[in-house]
Motif scaffolding. Sequence first.
Motif, PDB file in Angstrom:
ATOM      1  N   LEU A  97      39.752  92.835   3.644  1.00 32.77           N
ATOM      2  CA  LEU A  97      41.290  92.202   4.222  1.00 32.77           C
ATOM      3  C   LEU A  97      42.106  91.652   3.065  1.00 32.77           C
ATOM      4  CD1 LEU A  97      39.321  90.352   7.249  1.00 32.77           C
ATOM      5  CD2 LEU A  97      40.426  92.453   7.171  1.00 32.77           C
ATOM      6  N   THR A  98      42.787  92.468   2.460  1.00 30.69           N
ATOM      7  CA  THR A  98      43.642  92.060   1.271  1.00 30.69           C
ATOM      8  C   THR A  98      44.687  91.440   1.631  1.00 30.69           C
ATOM      9  OG1 THR A  98      44.639  94.209   1.505  1.00 30.69           O
ATOM     10  CG2 THR A  98      42.998  94.242  -0.298  1.00 30.69           C
ATOM     11  N   ASP A  99      45.115  91.511   2.868  1.00 28.66           N
ATOM     12  CA  ASP A  99      46.482  90.709   3.216  1.00 28.66           C
ATOM     13  C   ASP A  99      45.991  89.239   4.014  1.00 28.66           C
ATOM     14  OD1 ASP A  99      48.183  92.547   2.336  1.00 28.66           O
ATOM     15  OD2 ASP A  99      48.057  93.708   4.357  1.00 28.66           O
ATOM     16  N   LEU A 100      44.622  89.008   4.110  1.00 30.97           N
ATOM     17  CA  LEU A 100      44.239  87.998   4.811  1.00 30.97           C
ATOM     18  C   LEU A 100      44.444  86.583   3.795  1.00 30.97           C
ATOM     19  CD1 LEU A 100      42.565  86.553   7.296  1.00 30.97           C
ATOM     20  CD2 LEU A 100      40.686  86.783   5.745  1.00 30.97           C
ATOM     21  N   ALA A 101      45.125  85.629   4.360  1.00 31.75           N
ATOM     22  CA  ALA A 101      45.413  84.418   3.587  1.00 31.75           C
ATOM     23  C   ALA A 101      44.084  83.551   4.165  1.00 31.75           C
ATOM     24  CB  ALA A 101      46.576  83.675   4.092  1.00 31.75           C
ATOM     25  N   VAL A 102      43.424  83.012   3.028  1.00 29.50           N
ATOM     26  CA  VAL A 102      42.380  82.270   3.311  1.00 29.50           C
ATOM     27  C   VAL A 102      42.536  80.769   2.596  1.00 29.50           C
ATOM     28  CG1 VAL A 102      39.762  82.018   2.789  1.00 29.50           C
ATOM     29  CG2 VAL A 102      40.601  84.281   3.440  1.00 29.50           C
ATOM     30  N   ILE A 103      42.218  79.777   3.426  1.00 34.45           N
ATOM     31  CA  ILE A 103      42.620  78.383   2.858  1.00 34.45           C
ATOM     32  C   ILE A 103      41.181  77.643   3.004  1.00 34.45           C
ATOM     33  CG2 ILE A 103      43.599  76.373   3.615  1.00 34.45           C
ATOM     34  CD1 ILE A 103      44.937  79.250   5.243  1.00 34.45           C
ATOM     35  N   GLY A 104      40.830  77.398   1.675  1.00 40.10           N
ATOM     36  CA  GLY A 104      39.580  76.484   1.614  1.00 40.10           C
ATOM     37  C   GLY A 104      39.922  75.204   1.642  1.00 40.10           C
ATOM     38  N   ILE A 105      39.027  74.381   2.461  1.00 41.13           N
ATOM     39  CA  ILE A 105      39.173  72.891   2.616  1.00 41.13           C
ATOM     40  C   ILE A 105      37.763  72.268   2.300  1.00 41.13           C
ATOM     41  CG2 ILE A 105      39.587  70.915   4.457  1.00 41.13           C
ATOM     42  CD1 ILE A 105      41.107  72.787   6.008  1.00 41.13           C
ATOM     43  N   SER A 177      43.043  81.775  -1.378  1.00 42.09           N
ATOM     44  CA  SER A 177      44.180  81.770  -1.987  1.00 42.09           C
ATOM     45  C   SER A 177      44.929  80.433  -2.012  1.00 42.09           C
ATOM     46  CB  SER A 177      45.169  82.780  -1.501  1.00 42.09           C
ATOM     47  OG  SER A 177      45.312  82.539  -0.111  1.00 42.09           O
ATOM     48  N   ILE A 178      44.521  79.510  -1.151  1.00 47.97           N
ATOM     49  CA  ILE A 178      44.907  78.095  -1.120  1.00 47.97           C
ATOM     50  C   ILE A 178      43.646  77.284  -1.050  1.00 47.97           C
ATOM     51  CG2 ILE A 178      46.158  76.181   0.269  1.00 47.97           C
ATOM     52  CD1 ILE A 178      47.825  78.393   1.257  1.00 47.97           C
ATOM     53  N   GLY A 179      43.781  76.242  -2.018  1.00 47.40           N
ATOM     54  CA  GLY A 179      42.444  75.391  -1.986  1.00 47.40           C
ATOM     55  C   GLY A 179      42.855  73.866  -1.833  1.00 47.40           C
ATOM     56  N   LEU A 180      42.531  73.210  -0.557  1.00 46.22           N
ATOM     57  CA  LEU A 180      43.035  72.050  -0.238  1.00 46.22           C
ATOM     58  C   LEU A 180      41.699  71.094  -0.536  1.00 46.22           C
ATOM     59  CD1 LEU A 180      44.504  69.672   1.529  1.00 46.22           C
ATOM     60  CD2 LEU A 180      43.785  70.774   3.387  1.00 46.22           C
ATOM     61  N   VAL A 181      41.965  70.041  -1.168  1.00 43.44           N
ATOM     62  CA  VAL A 181      40.977  68.733  -1.438  1.00 43.44           C
ATOM     63  C   VAL A 181      41.669  67.719  -0.817  1.00 43.44           C
ATOM     64  CG1 VAL A 181      39.719  67.459  -3.078  1.00 43.44           C
ATOM     65  CG2 VAL A 181      40.154  69.884  -3.500  1.00 43.44           C
ATOM     66  N   LEU A 182      41.027  66.828   0.379  1.00 46.02           N
ATOM     67  CA  LEU A 182      41.708  65.729   0.717  1.00 46.02           C
ATOM     68  C   LEU A 182      41.393  64.541   0.119  1.00 46.02           C
ATOM     69  CD1 LEU A 182      39.661  67.165   4.115  1.00 46.02           C
ATOM     70  CD2 LEU A 182      42.419  67.004   3.579  1.00 46.02           C
ATOM     71  N   ARG A 183      40.321  64.146  -0.165  1.00 46.93           N
ATOM     72  CA  ARG A 183      40.018  62.907  -0.761  1.00 46.93           C
ATOM     73  C   ARG A 183      38.611  62.802  -1.374  1.00 46.93           C
ATOM     74  NH1 ARG A 183      41.440  58.263   2.413  1.00 46.93           N
ATOM     75  NH2 ARG A 183      43.057  59.257   3.195  1.00 46.93           N
ATOM     76  N   GLU A 211      44.945  82.485 -10.543  1.00 51.28           N
ATOM     77  CA  GLU A 211      46.386  82.108 -11.007  1.00 51.28           C
ATOM     78  C   GLU A 211      47.316  81.872 -10.042  1.00 51.28           C
ATOM     79  OE1 GLU A 211      47.274  83.823 -14.797  1.00 51.28           O
ATOM     80  OE2 GLU A 211      45.598  83.308 -15.635  1.00 51.28           O
ATOM     81  N   ASP A 212      47.573  82.849  -9.088  1.00 53.55           N
ATOM     82  CA  ASP A 212      48.596  82.891  -8.169  1.00 53.55           C
ATOM     83  C   ASP A 212      48.251  82.000  -6.923  1.00 53.55           C
ATOM     84  OD1 ASP A 212      46.768  84.774  -7.405  1.00 53.55           O
ATOM     85  OD2 ASP A 212      48.220  86.340  -6.860  1.00 53.55           O
ATOM     86  N   GLY A 213      47.098  81.359  -6.948  1.00 54.51           N
ATOM     87  CA  GLY A 213      46.667  80.552  -5.775  1.00 54.51           C
ATOM     88  C   GLY A 213      47.323  79.351  -5.758  1.00 54.51           C
ATOM     89  N   ILE A 214      47.318  78.434  -4.851  1.00 49.73           N
ATOM     90  CA  ILE A 214      48.236  77.414  -4.507  1.00 49.73           C
ATOM     91  C   ILE A 214      47.005  76.225  -4.388  1.00 49.73           C
ATOM     92  CG2 ILE A 214      49.571  76.089  -3.119  1.00 49.73           C
ATOM     93  CD1 ILE A 214      50.857  78.590  -2.340  1.00 49.73           C
ATOM     94  N   ALA A 215      47.109  75.078  -5.177  1.00 46.84           N
ATOM     95  CA  ALA A 215      46.176  73.888  -5.275  1.00 46.84           C
ATOM     96  C   ALA A 215      46.914  72.810  -4.356  1.00 46.84           C
ATOM     97  CB  ALA A 215      45.770  73.602  -6.343  1.00 46.84           C
ATOM     98  N   ILE A 216      46.221  72.336  -3.528  1.00 42.62           N
ATOM     99  CA  ILE A 216      46.907  71.307  -2.593  1.00 42.62           C
ATOM    100  C   ILE A 216      46.004  70.167  -2.614  1.00 42.62           C
ATOM    101  CG2 ILE A 216      47.488  70.402  -0.381  1.00 42.62           C
ATOM    102  CD1 ILE A 216      48.429  73.283   0.396  1.00 42.62           C
ATOM    103  N   ILE A 217      46.554  68.846  -3.027  1.00 40.99           N
ATOM    104  CA  ILE A 217      45.610  67.826  -3.415  1.00 40.99           C
ATOM    105  C   ILE A 217      46.069  66.515  -2.609  1.00 40.99           C
ATOM    106  CG2 ILE A 217      44.777  68.699  -5.307  1.00 40.99           C
ATOM    107  CD1 ILE A 217      46.378  67.158  -7.131  1.00 40.99           C
TER     108      ILE A 217
END
Length: 462
Positions: A97-105, A177-183, A211-217
Amino acid sequence: MIEMKASEIASVISGALHGDDLTITGDAQIQSGSCIEGSIFFALKGERVDGIDFVEDAFSRGATLAITNRAISQRCIVVDNVQVALTDLARYVRNQLTDLAVIGITGSQGKTTTKELLASVLSHHGETVAPRGNFNNELGVPLTLLRCTDKTRYCVVEMGARHIGDISTLAEIAKPSIGLVLRVAAAHIGEFGSIENIAKAKSELITSLPEDGIAIIGSYDPFTKAMASLHQGKVLSFGESAEDDVRAADIELRDGKPHFDLVTEEGRSPVALRLYGVHQISNALAAATVAHALGFSADEIANALSLADSHAQWRMDVRELTDLTLINDSYNASPDSMKAALSTLAHLSQERGGESWAFLGAMAELGDHSTDLHAEIGSYAESLHIDHLVAIASPAYAQSISDGSQLATHLVADFAEAMEIFSHVHRGDVILCKGSRSAKLEILAEEIVKNWARRCESEMEG
């Protein structure tokens, strides 16, 4: 799941197909009772039960293929290790699933609520898959991924950790492709040994990003903020300060529910959450930042957040009984979540004019820090001017409360004694039930509901 022949699945998981070949499109399941038409049943062997004993039940409910460690009469693929096979298949499907956006929390607090808010927001733009229940481990992550199809646009993956290295393993499977760390907070500090180790475990999500991923903190604690330096690509922060990329402004509570302006580079958009507690703002901002990174407009995000509900069992479930408010937040407890729940209790009792009652069970997995952290919660309740603290089999809550305190402290051994204290609750009061899973405060919450109904009925008859 994506469409695959049983023979293809056998090849991917290095197993031997027994029975005729057919096309599989159903979800993967590890509980026979969850199987429906077309399901794949993974017959895991646990400490107490062996999944292979439930294969017949799985097929009776519609399963068409079982993954087992030995041949059976039904169609199956025999493998050396069923759990490894589950992981291998999930990894293969993710790679297709190459077009799938996976968001890790991940994070010490708020993962489940954030997951639900984010899934609600994303579903306005495309098919979205998110974990069912608390599926955040080496079984839950593969099962979530295997629900994705060619039509799935977003997959939200919740990642928990009991040890350093757990999140790295989950990220290798999910490839977010997106990594989210809450606290980062003291939850599970007894297992990790220090808050620094907790931070190290959570940071594995950020270091796993491409490298082209997005980190959200989140900007709510120094450990999470420091993770910005671990990613060379795009980093977005969320919080309540002017420096945050996505933030909340003009915050107020209305009947215990947060209202605020969502502020992005586009401007401001009003949000009216349906969830209780000021602590929900950070969860909403986290979801908003992911949506912002994916290109959603601020107005779209704000509108979606204002429509979102949480269906998580026993998490900030506010029940309006007859002249009594019950906050059932008994799913789990950590020092931070306990403070958030107590703050909500204080606010609702002030609005309603009655007394506040905190029925608290022990917080588990705090190790050598347990006594001090329980005492800190007692002092926090005192600072909020909570009226009554009912400590159930957890006397450490009262350790730092002064003798002349206005907080009435009741030390009880069990639910029966707690219900004796409950007999002093009056109409208009607000009650909180909260503790770790091992404390099973949901049982007390239900007993309170039943007891109050009987009391009201008796008063009407009298």
